[in-house]
Design a protein around this motif. Structure first.
Motif, PDB file in Angstrom:
ATOM      1  N   SER A 185      39.611  34.489  47.737  1.00 12.82           N
ATOM      2  CA  SER A 185      40.423  35.608  47.247  1.00 12.82           C
ATOM      3  C   SER A 185      41.885  35.240  47.344  1.00 12.82           C
ATOM      4  N   GLU A 189      48.518  40.981  49.220  1.00 13.17           N
ATOM      5  CA  GLU A 189      48.186  42.347  49.644  1.00 13.17           C
ATOM      6  C   GLU A 189      46.854  42.429  50.369  1.00 13.17           C
ATOM      7  N   LEU A 190      46.111  41.319  50.449  1.00 16.71           N
ATOM      8  CA  LEU A 190      44.730  41.409  50.932  1.00 16.71           C
ATOM      9  C   LEU A 190      44.616  41.252  52.444  1.00 16.71           C
ATOM     10  N   ILE A 202      45.599  46.122  50.927  1.00 17.62           N
ATOM     11  CA  ILE A 202      44.257  46.608  50.574  1.00 17.62           C
ATOM     12  C   ILE A 202      43.233  45.651  51.172  1.00 17.62           C
ATOM     13  N   ASP A 204      39.954  43.221  51.128  1.00 15.30           N
ATOM     14  CA  ASP A 204      39.444  42.215  50.183  1.00 15.30           C
ATOM     15  C   ASP A 204      38.002  42.550  49.823  1.00 15.30           C
ATOM     16  N   ALA A 205      37.818  43.192  48.693  1.00  9.71           N
ATOM     17  CA  ALA A 205      36.453  43.512  48.247  1.00  9.71           C
ATOM     18  C   ALA A 205      35.841  42.343  47.482  1.00  9.71           C
ATOM     19  N   ASN A 206      36.665  41.663  46.690  1.00  6.04           N
ATOM     20  CA  ASN A 206      36.111  40.690  45.733  1.00  6.04           C
ATOM     21  C   ASN A 206      35.350  39.543  46.386  1.00  6.04           C
ATOM     22  N   GLY A 252      41.979  37.047  41.365  1.00  8.11           N
ATOM     23  CA  GLY A 252      43.391  37.420  41.443  1.00  8.11           C
ATOM     24  C   GLY A 252      44.281  36.295  40.944  1.00  8.11           C
ATOM     25  N   GLY A 253      45.526  36.683  40.617  1.00 10.55           N
ATOM     26  CA  GLY A 253      46.534  35.671  40.306  1.00 10.55           C
ATOM     27  C   GLY A 253      46.382  34.957  38.975  1.00 10.55           C
ATOM     28  N   SER A 255      46.827  36.901  35.931  1.00 17.52           N
ATOM     29  CA  SER A 255      47.372  37.695  34.816  1.00 17.52           C
ATOM     30  C   SER A 255      48.816  37.264  34.557  1.00 17.52           C
ATOM     31  N   GLY A 304      41.802  39.850  39.299  1.00 14.90           N
ATOM     32  CA  GLY A 304      41.717  40.451  40.632  1.00 14.90           C
ATOM     33  C   GLY A 304      41.076  41.822  40.682  1.00 14.90           C
ATOM     34  N   ASN A 305      41.194  42.584  39.624  1.00 11.70           N
ATOM     35  CA  ASN A 305      40.578  43.912  39.682  1.00 11.70           C
ATOM     36  C   ASN A 305      39.085  43.751  39.924  1.00 11.70           C
TER      37      ASN A 305
HETATM   38  P1  AMP Z   1      45.834  40.350  40.144  1.00  7.60           P
HETATM   39  O1  AMP Z   1      44.807  39.845  39.194  1.00  7.60           O
HETATM   40  O2  AMP Z   1      46.112  39.413  41.252  1.00  7.60           O
HETATM   41  O3  AMP Z   1      47.065  40.766  39.396  1.00  7.60           O
HETATM   42  O4  AMP Z   1      45.221  41.666  40.792  1.00  7.60           O
HETATM   43  C1  AMP Z   1      44.881  42.767  39.986  1.00  7.60           C
HETATM   44  C2  AMP Z   1      44.499  43.942  40.867  1.00  7.60           C
HETATM   45  O5  AMP Z   1      43.357  43.628  41.625  1.00  7.60           O
HETATM   46  C3  AMP Z   1      45.547  44.340  41.882  1.00  7.60           C
HETATM   47  O6  AMP Z   1      45.530  45.728  42.018  1.00  7.60           O
HETATM   48  C4  AMP Z   1      45.075  43.668  43.160  1.00  7.60           C
HETATM   49  O7  AMP Z   1      45.547  44.292  44.313  1.00  7.60           O
HETATM   50  C5  AMP Z   1      43.589  43.802  43.022  1.00  7.60           C
HETATM   51  N1  AMP Z   1      42.884  42.781  43.766  1.00  7.60           N
HETATM   52  C6  AMP Z   1      43.162  41.467  43.728  1.00  7.60           C
HETATM   53  N2  AMP Z   1      42.335  40.780  44.542  1.00  7.60           N
HETATM   54  C7  AMP Z   1      41.521  41.690  45.112  1.00  7.60           C
HETATM   55  C8  AMP Z   1      40.468  41.610  46.052  1.00  7.60           C
HETATM   56  N3  AMP Z   1      40.090  40.430  46.543  1.00  7.60           N
HETATM   57  N4  AMP Z   1      39.816  42.735  46.398  1.00  7.60           N
HETATM   58  C9  AMP Z   1      40.210  43.929  45.890  1.00  7.60           C
HETATM   59  N5  AMP Z   1      41.182  44.072  44.990  1.00  7.60           N
HETATM   60  C10 AMP Z   1      41.860  42.971  44.607  1.00  7.60           C
END
Ligand code: AMP
Ligand code: MG
Length: 425
Positions: A185, A189-190, A202, A204-206, A252-253, A255, A304-305
């Motif tokens: 992940s 923010e995780l 938040i 880390d669900a992913n 994540g990371g 976009s 990341g969503n």
């Molecule tokens: P990103 O693709 O990094 O721009 O993240 C898009 C959204 O997904 C943001 O709201 C992030 O906080 C959320 N997000 C990213 N990684 C995770 C994760 N591992 N678990 C939960 N939400 C995430």
């Protein structure tokens, strides 16, 4: 934006099957066999009884030539499974025999125990009906003959196959190895684990979802933890993981935000192969994909969503992983379903995948409703869903129309009118 098919073909084109290697048969469940297995032994290996009863000569049981009558046969021994009888059954004789025991020489049929009578001492068995030749006798090779192909190259190995291999005395066989998939992940923010959440953080669900998706495919998950939005840390994590994994999945990371480091680091470490795609789908539009330069393994940079990450896994990682595991069929079952809810949408150039719940009615018809909560961060709706409804670009489908549905959770099918109504309210 590029069409989904093009993105999938790009990814699949870069993911070849792993080299096959021998594994013990007990480790082969769920793998694809690389070379066909041909029987070297007959199964059953010898003629044997399929019932507990008496082995006898069928001619003896029909003394009047089909008109019936009882016969009395002398019992010359008992044959247990695993213990052949070293004697021949002569005219007027029989042997007590158990299921799976070798048929004695001279006998050609078995009368089941329930249809026999005995004299007081059990030394004579009385048969009241003619017994046909071959009755309750399993011939050698009735299941498998020497030279039969018992496992075709490219087949998925089931528990039954493992028994068939054991039957052949096979201890090892060549399979495409179980894929080791690293899951990482990314995001400052995780956090993970219990405890109060600091403001702005938040959980880390992913990582946990993706590890579970990997495990559910029968692959070996490798937990690579969390890294922040930091190019160096991410680079180190990828370098360290390469040797332990056959593929890496990040979330994540990818976009267009300021700190979308995955695509930057992938571009540095997978020279010439990294492609950052805007796929014409919703959710899960961005995808970074490349083959690492060091250990030559694919890296999937998923969005990341949480819902996007899962849908992206479904559309890209799963088929690619199946191909790497030697599978030829990469697609899931898609069924046409009656829309029991509103599947209308607006044209936007994308194919939409709606989290949905499908149910089967008593007549084999499929029914589908969209879940409430179709935003790409609404993971609960995805968790409760059992399917993705596919809505090609356009105006969608009204109630009563037909929707194509991908069965993503075939173990969670609803039965229409009960479970579906309850879950969906
Ligand atoms: P990103 O693709 O990094 O721009 O993240 C898009 C959204 O997904 C943001 O709201 C992030 O906080 C959320 N997000 C990213 N990684 C995770 C994760 N591992 N678990 C939960 N939400 C995430
Ligand atoms: Mg991020």
């Amino acid at each position: 934006m590029i069409p989904l098919r093009e993105a999938q073909e790009f990814v699949l084109g870069a993911c070849a099957p792993l080299p096959a290697r021998p594994v013990p048969i007990d480790d082969a469940l769920g793998c694809v066999v690389a070379t066909s297995v041909v029987a070297t032994e007959a199964v059953p290996p010898f003629v044997n009884s399929s019932m507990d009863g008496y082995a006898l000569r069928s001619d003896d049981t029909d003394p009047a030539g089909g008109t019936g009558g009882s016969v009395h046969l002398e019992v010359v021994g008992t044959i247990m499974a695993g213990s052949p009888l070293d004697a021949t059954i002569g005219p007027g004789q029989a042997a007590r025999i158990m299921t799976g025991a070798p048929m004695p020489a001279g006998a050609d049929a078995v009368c089941m125990l329930e249809e026999c009578r005995y004299d007081a001492e059990g030394a004579i068995v009385v048969i009241d009906r003619p017994v046909a030749a071959g009755n309750f006798v399993r011939r050698a090779g009735q299941d498998v003959d020497v030279g039969d192909t018992v496992l075709e190259a490219g087949s998925l190995i089931t528990p039954g196959h493992i028994g068939v291999l054991a039957d052949q005395g096979v201890v090892e066989l060549a399979v495409y190895p179980r894929l080791r998939v690293g899951v990482l992940s990314t995001g400052d923010e995780l956090t993970s684990g219990p405890g109060p959440l600091p403001m702005g953080k938040i959980r880390d669900a992913n990582r946990h979802t993706l590890l579970a998706l990997v495990r559910r495919e029968g692959w070996d998950p490798v937990d690579l933890g969390i890294v922040g939005d930091d190019e160096e840390a991410l680079g180190r994590a990828l370098d360290g993981a390469g040797a332990r994994c056959d593929a890496i999945v990040t979330s994540g990371g990818v976009s267009v935000g300021d700190l979308d480091v995955v695509k930057l680091v992938l571009a540095q470490r997978s020279t010439g192969t990294m492609r950052w795609m805007q796929v014409a789908i919703r959710p899960a539009k961005p995808l970074a994909f490349g083959i690492l330069d060091g250990p030559v393994i694919p890296v999937f940079g998923l969005p990341g969503n949480p819902v996007s990450a899962m849908v992206s896994f479904e559309l890209f990682v799963r088929p690619a992983g199946l191909r790497m595991s030697g599978h030829q069929v990469l697609d899931r079952s898609v069924v046409p379903a009656l829309a029991e809810g509103d599947f209308r949408r607006r044209p936007d150039g994308k194919t939409h995948f709606l989290r949905s719940f499908v149910s089967l009615d008593d007549h084999g018809g499929w029914h589908v409703r969209p879940m409430a909560g179709q935003e790409s961060h609404q993971l609960l709706a995805m968790a409760e869903a059992n399917a993705l409804a596919v809505l090609p670009d356009g105006d969608g489908v009204e109630i009563g129309g037909q929707v194509q549905v991908v069965l993503t959770e075939p173990g969670r099918l609803g039965s229409w009118s009960s479970a579906s109504e309850r879950i969906l309210g």
